[in-house]
Motif scaffolding. Structure first.
Motif, PDB file in Angstrom:
ATOM      1  N   LYS A  61       0.787  -1.225   0.000  1.00  0.00           N
ATOM      2  CA  LYS A  61       0.000   0.000   0.000  1.00  0.00           C
ATOM      3  C   LYS A  61       0.829   1.289   0.000  1.00  0.00           C
ATOM      4  O   LYS A  61       0.300   2.375  -0.224  1.00  0.00           O
ATOM      5  CB  LYS A  61      -0.970   0.022   1.190  1.00  0.00           C
ATOM      6  CG  LYS A  61      -1.973  -1.126   1.188  1.00  0.00           C
ATOM      7  CD  LYS A  61      -2.817  -1.128  -0.078  1.00  0.00           C
ATOM      8  CE  LYS A  61      -3.865  -2.240  -0.121  1.00  0.00           C
ATOM      9  NZ  LYS A  61      -3.295  -3.613  -0.229  1.00  0.00           N
ATOM     10  N   VAL A  62       2.125   1.175   0.212  1.00  0.00           N
ATOM     11  CA  VAL A  62       2.959   2.370   0.404  1.00  0.00           C
ATOM     12  C   VAL A  62       2.882   3.333  -0.781  1.00  0.00           C
ATOM     13  O   VAL A  62       2.725   4.544  -0.606  1.00  0.00           O
ATOM     14  CB  VAL A  62       4.427   1.957   0.667  1.00  0.00           C
ATOM     15  CG1 VAL A  62       5.347   3.172   0.648  1.00  0.00           C
ATOM     16  CG2 VAL A  62       4.529   1.225   2.001  1.00  0.00           C
ATOM     17  N   TRP A  67      -0.070   9.453  -2.591  1.00  0.00           N
ATOM     18  CA  TRP A  67      -1.121  10.305  -3.164  1.00  0.00           C
ATOM     19  C   TRP A  67      -2.250  10.530  -2.170  1.00  0.00           C
ATOM     20  O   TRP A  67      -2.764  11.637  -2.043  1.00  0.00           O
ATOM     21  CB  TRP A  67      -1.675   9.660  -4.444  1.00  0.00           C
ATOM     22  CG  TRP A  67      -0.642   9.560  -5.527  1.00  0.00           C
ATOM     23  CD1 TRP A  67       0.046   8.440  -5.913  1.00  0.00           C
ATOM     24  CD2 TRP A  67      -0.145  10.627  -6.336  1.00  0.00           C
ATOM     25  NE1 TRP A  67       0.927   8.755  -6.914  1.00  0.00           N
ATOM     26  CE2 TRP A  67       0.830  10.080  -7.206  1.00  0.00           C
ATOM     27  CE3 TRP A  67      -0.427  12.005  -6.435  1.00  0.00           C
ATOM     28  CZ2 TRP A  67       1.522  10.852  -8.144  1.00  0.00           C
ATOM     29  CZ3 TRP A  67       0.258  12.757  -7.379  1.00  0.00           C
ATOM     30  CH2 TRP A  67       1.215  12.183  -8.209  1.00  0.00           C
ATOM     31  N   LEU A  68      -2.650   9.451  -1.485  1.00  0.00           N
ATOM     32  CA  LEU A  68      -3.842   9.563  -0.631  1.00  0.00           C
ATOM     33  C   LEU A  68      -3.561  10.377   0.627  1.00  0.00           C
ATOM     34  O   LEU A  68      -4.370  11.236   1.011  1.00  0.00           O
ATOM     35  CB  LEU A  68      -4.376   8.174  -0.277  1.00  0.00           C
ATOM     36  CG  LEU A  68      -4.840   7.323  -1.465  1.00  0.00           C
ATOM     37  CD1 LEU A  68      -5.465   6.017  -0.978  1.00  0.00           C
ATOM     38  CD2 LEU A  68      -5.822   8.084  -2.354  1.00  0.00           C
ATOM     39  N   SER A 170      -0.419   4.915  -8.891  1.00  0.00           N
ATOM     40  CA  SER A 170       0.899   4.622  -8.320  1.00  0.00           C
ATOM     41  C   SER A 170       1.442   3.303  -8.861  1.00  0.00           C
ATOM     42  O   SER A 170       2.651   3.108  -8.939  1.00  0.00           O
ATOM     43  CB  SER A 170       0.835   4.609  -6.796  1.00  0.00           C
ATOM     44  OG  SER A 170       0.059   3.528  -6.342  1.00  0.00           O
ATOM     45  N   TYR A 171       0.545   2.384  -9.233  1.00  0.00           N
ATOM     46  CA  TYR A 171       1.032   1.131  -9.810  1.00  0.00           C
ATOM     47  C   TYR A 171       1.280   1.232 -11.311  1.00  0.00           C
ATOM     48  O   TYR A 171       2.030   0.432 -11.872  1.00  0.00           O
ATOM     49  CB  TYR A 171       0.132  -0.043  -9.423  1.00  0.00           C
ATOM     50  CG  TYR A 171       0.692  -0.644  -8.156  1.00  0.00           C
ATOM     51  CD1 TYR A 171       1.755  -1.531  -8.228  1.00  0.00           C
ATOM     52  CD2 TYR A 171       0.262  -0.231  -6.911  1.00  0.00           C
ATOM     53  CE1 TYR A 171       2.361  -2.013  -7.093  1.00  0.00           C
ATOM     54  CE2 TYR A 171       0.859  -0.705  -5.764  1.00  0.00           C
ATOM     55  CZ  TYR A 171       1.902  -1.597  -5.861  1.00  0.00           C
ATOM     56  OH  TYR A 171       2.521  -2.063  -4.740  1.00  0.00           O
ATOM     57  N   VAL A 204      -4.456  -3.782 -12.087  1.00  0.00           N
ATOM     58  CA  VAL A 204      -4.888  -2.859 -13.141  1.00  0.00           C
ATOM     59  C   VAL A 204      -3.807  -1.812 -13.422  1.00  0.00           C
ATOM     60  O   VAL A 204      -3.487  -1.524 -14.580  1.00  0.00           O
ATOM     61  CB  VAL A 204      -6.220  -2.177 -12.737  1.00  0.00           C
ATOM     62  CG1 VAL A 204      -6.496  -0.966 -13.613  1.00  0.00           C
ATOM     63  CG2 VAL A 204      -7.361  -3.174 -12.823  1.00  0.00           C
ATOM     64  N   GLY A 205      -3.223  -1.255 -12.370  1.00  0.00           N
ATOM     65  CA  GLY A 205      -2.154  -0.273 -12.570  1.00  0.00           C
ATOM     66  C   GLY A 205      -0.995  -0.880 -13.347  1.00  0.00           C
ATOM     67  O   GLY A 205      -0.478  -0.271 -14.285  1.00  0.00           O
ATOM     68  N   LEU A 206      -0.608  -2.096 -12.969  1.00  0.00           N
ATOM     69  CA  LEU A 206       0.492  -2.760 -13.674  1.00  0.00           C
ATOM     70  C   LEU A 206       0.120  -3.004 -15.142  1.00  0.00           C
ATOM     71  O   LEU A 206       0.949  -2.814 -16.038  1.00  0.00           O
ATOM     72  CB  LEU A 206       0.841  -4.088 -12.994  1.00  0.00           C
ATOM     73  CG  LEU A 206       1.398  -3.996 -11.564  1.00  0.00           C
ATOM     74  CD1 LEU A 206       1.663  -5.395 -11.004  1.00  0.00           C
ATOM     75  CD2 LEU A 206       2.668  -3.148 -11.501  1.00  0.00           C
TER      76      LEU A 206
END
Ligand SMILES: *Cc1c(COP(=O)(O)O)cnc(C)c1O
Length: 332
Positions: A61-62, A67-68, A170-171, A204-206
């Protein structure tokens, strides 16, 4: 290691308007890529060590907190609320990094089968001074979270999995980071990336990142670790559309991005957090490979799937995206 500034993140070249967004550097990048230890597969299985993405507490989660937590701070929020099981790595990670940046962290906790890792996570949550509100099944937990918010209307809410479009970006950046490592010949381009999948933001990010890299042949194998109604091609598609739309708003000007995700449903067993013989073997592989106890909820199932995928695809280069922290853990 000091955190890496936003200006060094490859995503900024793709979506330059992100430079104007609130951002809190936490991640220590790039995370290493290594041949996967403790797995006999002659140099074709690799691991991306997001377990060491922060020396405070690493793991999945880092990258999202950057962003969050920045958004929460920019909105003047001082309390963070999340929902999870007692063994939630999201809660522990939020407790560690939220506290480090001056937030009060609350978790509404649903039921999860007991295990040594659950005990460890509860120790860590207490160590990082999170306040836990124990609830019951999923429905009761939602109700208790709503009650909490009625009393704390300014709390910043982070949903289980934290796969909103901003966090998912981020991913995308993480995959571009891997792309640079491939370009630098630290590893060959993977044909397949295996990753545990809950709310889907990671997979999904990847996959969006792979599309940006032009890696058309690379499949993201998303190993489902939660209930099908929460984690399926429709929910992942929704995450991908929302994240793709945000990328455009932040300045991406390229072609429409198509994701290549294969969901693996073979290892979930009875449900989230449920130990299965395969997940226990995966947890043991984690310990042999990385030297700290594994667990059956995320990495146990992810690594059990990795073993199966390596056998099923004997000619592929395969990368396991390691999501369970090996830093900041209070192992008894
Ligand atoms: C959150 C998490 C995942 C799953 O990530 P999603 O983006 O929700 O699919 C996997 N492993 C660990 C350790 C996590 O904390």
């Amino acid at each position: 290691m000091p955190p890496t500034p936003l200006s060094d993140r490859p995503l900024l070249e793709v979506a330059p308007r992100l430079a104007a967004r609130p951002f809190l550097p936490i991640a220590e990048l790039p995370t290493p890529v290594l041949p996967m230890p403790a797995l006999e597969a002659a140099g074709r299985v690799w691991v991306k060590r997001d377990d060491v993405v922060s020396s405070l507490y690493g793991g999945n989660k880092v990258r999202r907190w950057e962003w969050l937590l920045a958004e929460a701070r920019a909105q003047g929020r001082s309390e963070l609320l999340t929902i999870g099981g007692p063994g939630s790595t999201q809660l522990t990670s939020l407790a560690a990094h939220g506290q480090a940046h001056g937030f009060e962290v609350h978790g509404v906790i649903f039921e999860q089968p007991p295990s040594a890792f659950v005990d460890e996570a509860l120790r860590e949550d207490a160590h990082y001074r999170a306040t836990l509100h124990f609830s019951g099944g999923y429905a009761r937990t939602v109700l208790d979270a709503v009650r909490f918010l009625a009393q704390h209307p300014r709390a910043y809410v982070i949903a289980p999995g934290a796969s909103g479009p901003l966090a998912t970006l981020s991913y995308v950046d993480a995959m571009l980071e891997l792309g640079a490592q491939v370009k630098a010949r630290l590893l060959p381009r993977p044909d397949r990336v295996v990753v545990p999948c809950g709310s889907g933001g990671t997979a999904v990010g990847l996959a969006l990142g792979a599309a940006l890299l032009g890696w058309r042949e690379t499949t993201i194998e998303a190993v489902r670790i939660t209930d099908l109604y929460l984690s399926n091609p429709l929910t992942l598609g929704a995450v991908a559309r929302a994240c793709g739309a945000l990328l455009r708003r932040e300045g991406y000007r390229g072609p429409r991005l198509t994701t290549r995700i294969a969901m693996n449903h073979r290892f979930i067993g009875p449900g989230y957090g449920a130990g299965t013989p395969a997940a226990e073997r995966g947890a043991a592989l984690f310990e042999r490979a990385f030297g700290l106890p594994g667990e059956v909820t995320y990495s146990g199932k992810g690594l059990a799937a990795l073993e199966q995928v390596v056998l099923a695809h004997p000619r592929e280069t395969i990368l396991y995206w390691n999501t369970l922290s090996t830093t900041g853990r209070l192992v008894s």
